[in-house]
Design a protein around this motif. Structure first.
Motif, PDB file in Angstrom:
ATOM      1  N   GLN A  81      34.901 -91.133   2.338  1.00  0.00           N
ATOM      2  CA  GLN A  81      35.591 -91.147   2.003  1.00  0.00           C
ATOM      3  C   GLN A  81      36.777 -91.166   2.636  1.00  0.00           C
ATOM      4  O   GLN A  81      37.035 -91.857   3.355  1.00  0.00           O
ATOM      5  CB  GLN A  81      35.283 -89.263   1.911  1.00  0.00           C
ATOM      6  CG  GLN A  81      37.065 -89.065   1.045  1.00  0.00           C
ATOM      7  CD  GLN A  81      36.945 -87.420   1.795  1.00  0.00           C
ATOM      8  OE1 GLN A  81      36.533 -86.515   2.717  1.00  0.00           O
ATOM      9  NE2 GLN A  81      37.726 -86.856   0.410  1.00  0.00           N
ATOM     10  N   GLY A  82      37.543 -92.254   1.374  1.00  0.00           N
ATOM     11  CA  GLY A  82      38.892 -93.352   0.733  1.00  0.00           C
ATOM     12  C   GLY A  82      38.550 -94.369   1.635  1.00  0.00           C
ATOM     13  O   GLY A  82      39.145 -95.502   1.686  1.00  0.00           O
ATOM     14  N   GLY A  83      36.684 -94.843   1.470  1.00  0.00           N
ATOM     15  CA  GLY A  83      37.080 -96.422   1.923  1.00  0.00           C
ATOM     16  C   GLY A  83      37.031 -97.178   0.369  1.00  0.00           C
ATOM     17  O   GLY A  83      38.195 -96.973  -0.523  1.00  0.00           O
ATOM     18  N   ILE A  84      36.696 -98.011  -0.044  1.00  0.00           N
ATOM     19  CA  ILE A  84      36.855 -99.353  -0.731  1.00  0.00           C
ATOM     20  C   ILE A  84      35.359 -99.471  -1.960  1.00  0.00           C
ATOM     21  O   ILE A  84      34.903 -98.520  -1.772  1.00  0.00           O
ATOM     22  CB  ILE A  84      36.266-100.688   0.159  1.00  0.00           C
ATOM     23  CG1 ILE A  84      35.265-100.986   0.380  1.00  0.00           C
ATOM     24  CG2 ILE A  84      37.515-100.557   0.935  1.00  0.00           C
ATOM     25  CD1 ILE A  84      35.047-102.244   1.239  1.00  0.00           C
ATOM     26  N   THR A  85      36.177 -99.321  -3.225  1.00  0.00           N
ATOM     27  CA  THR A  85      35.170 -99.370  -3.827  1.00  0.00           C
ATOM     28  C   THR A  85      34.317-100.267  -4.357  1.00  0.00           C
ATOM     29  O   THR A  85      34.129-101.580  -3.177  1.00  0.00           O
ATOM     30  CB  THR A  85      35.922 -99.770  -5.470  1.00  0.00           C
ATOM     31  OG1 THR A  85      36.630-100.515  -5.695  1.00  0.00           O
ATOM     32  CG2 THR A  85      37.420 -98.511  -5.929  1.00  0.00           C
ATOM     33  N   SER A  86      32.751-100.545  -5.233  1.00  0.00           N
ATOM     34  CA  SER A  86      31.701-101.373  -4.925  1.00  0.00           C
ATOM     35  C   SER A  86      32.365-102.784  -5.376  1.00  0.00           C
ATOM     36  O   SER A  86      32.481-103.730  -4.885  1.00  0.00           O
ATOM     37  CB  SER A  86      30.725-101.321  -5.300  1.00  0.00           C
ATOM     38  OG  SER A  86      31.105-101.010  -7.218  1.00  0.00           O
TER      39      SER A  86
END
Length: 185
Positions: A81-86
């Motif tokens: 959660q709150g990471g980066i997009t692919s």
């Protein structure tokens, strides 16, 4: 928010972060990167994005990840959660793979004076200008610095109880700041 931080400008952002973090070019400021690459994004949205990208790059560099580890790490970053997009993960992967050797070379050069060792002990003060300070405990901290292939330099610090407490307080402040920066936004 993913649309605002699309694929096209991300490589420019990564280049700016590398210039700042690894090459020592302090001209790639947050405001400069935002105004040149993402002028439509408000600073309050850009700052957490920039901090996240900086953390990811530093994690990859400091762990000296091979390409399999890199892919696993980036996949994990897309799932949290709150990471980066692919798309952002793909850009980071491509960027790192094309610049890994160059960045590692600069990282190795930047280790000019690294800490090689630290030792400490507590002694009684045996000499002092004031007799009231004799036989009070002091902490003796010895730091060993040096470049690879060169002789070490030593720094010896003597800390009384007040200075030890001040130092511990500063370390607590540093720890709190690091914890705050590492929290996902």
């Amino acid at each position: 928010m993913a649309g605002k931080f699309g694929r096209g400008k991300s490589e420019g952002l990564l280049s700016g972060l590398v210039q700042d973090a690894f090459h020592g070019h302090r001209g790639s400021t947050e405001e400069l990167l935002r105004s040149q690459l993402y002028p439509e994004v408000p600073p309050k949205e850009f700052h957490p994005f920039l901090a996240k990208m900086r953390r990811i790059l530093k994690s990859i560099a400091s762990a000296d990840m091979d390409f399999n580890q890199l892919e696993a790490f980036l996949t994990a970053q897309t799932k949290k959660q709150g990471g980066i997009t692919s798309n952002q993960a793909a850009v980071i992967s491509k960027f790192w793979k094309s610049r890994k050797i160059k960045i590692e070379s600069f990282m190795n050069q930047s280790h000019d004076n690294e800490l090689r060792g630290l030792s400490w002990r507590v002694d009684d003060e045996s000499q002092s200008r004031h007799s009231s300070q004799i036989h009070t405990p002091v902490a003796i901290v010895e730091l060993e610095f040096g470049n690879s292939g060169q002789e070490s330099e030593f720094l010896c610090l003597e800390l009384d109880e007040v200075k030890v407490n001040q130092t511990l307080k500063r370390f607590s402040e540093v720890e709190e700041t690091i914890s705050t920066l590492m929290e996902p936004h």
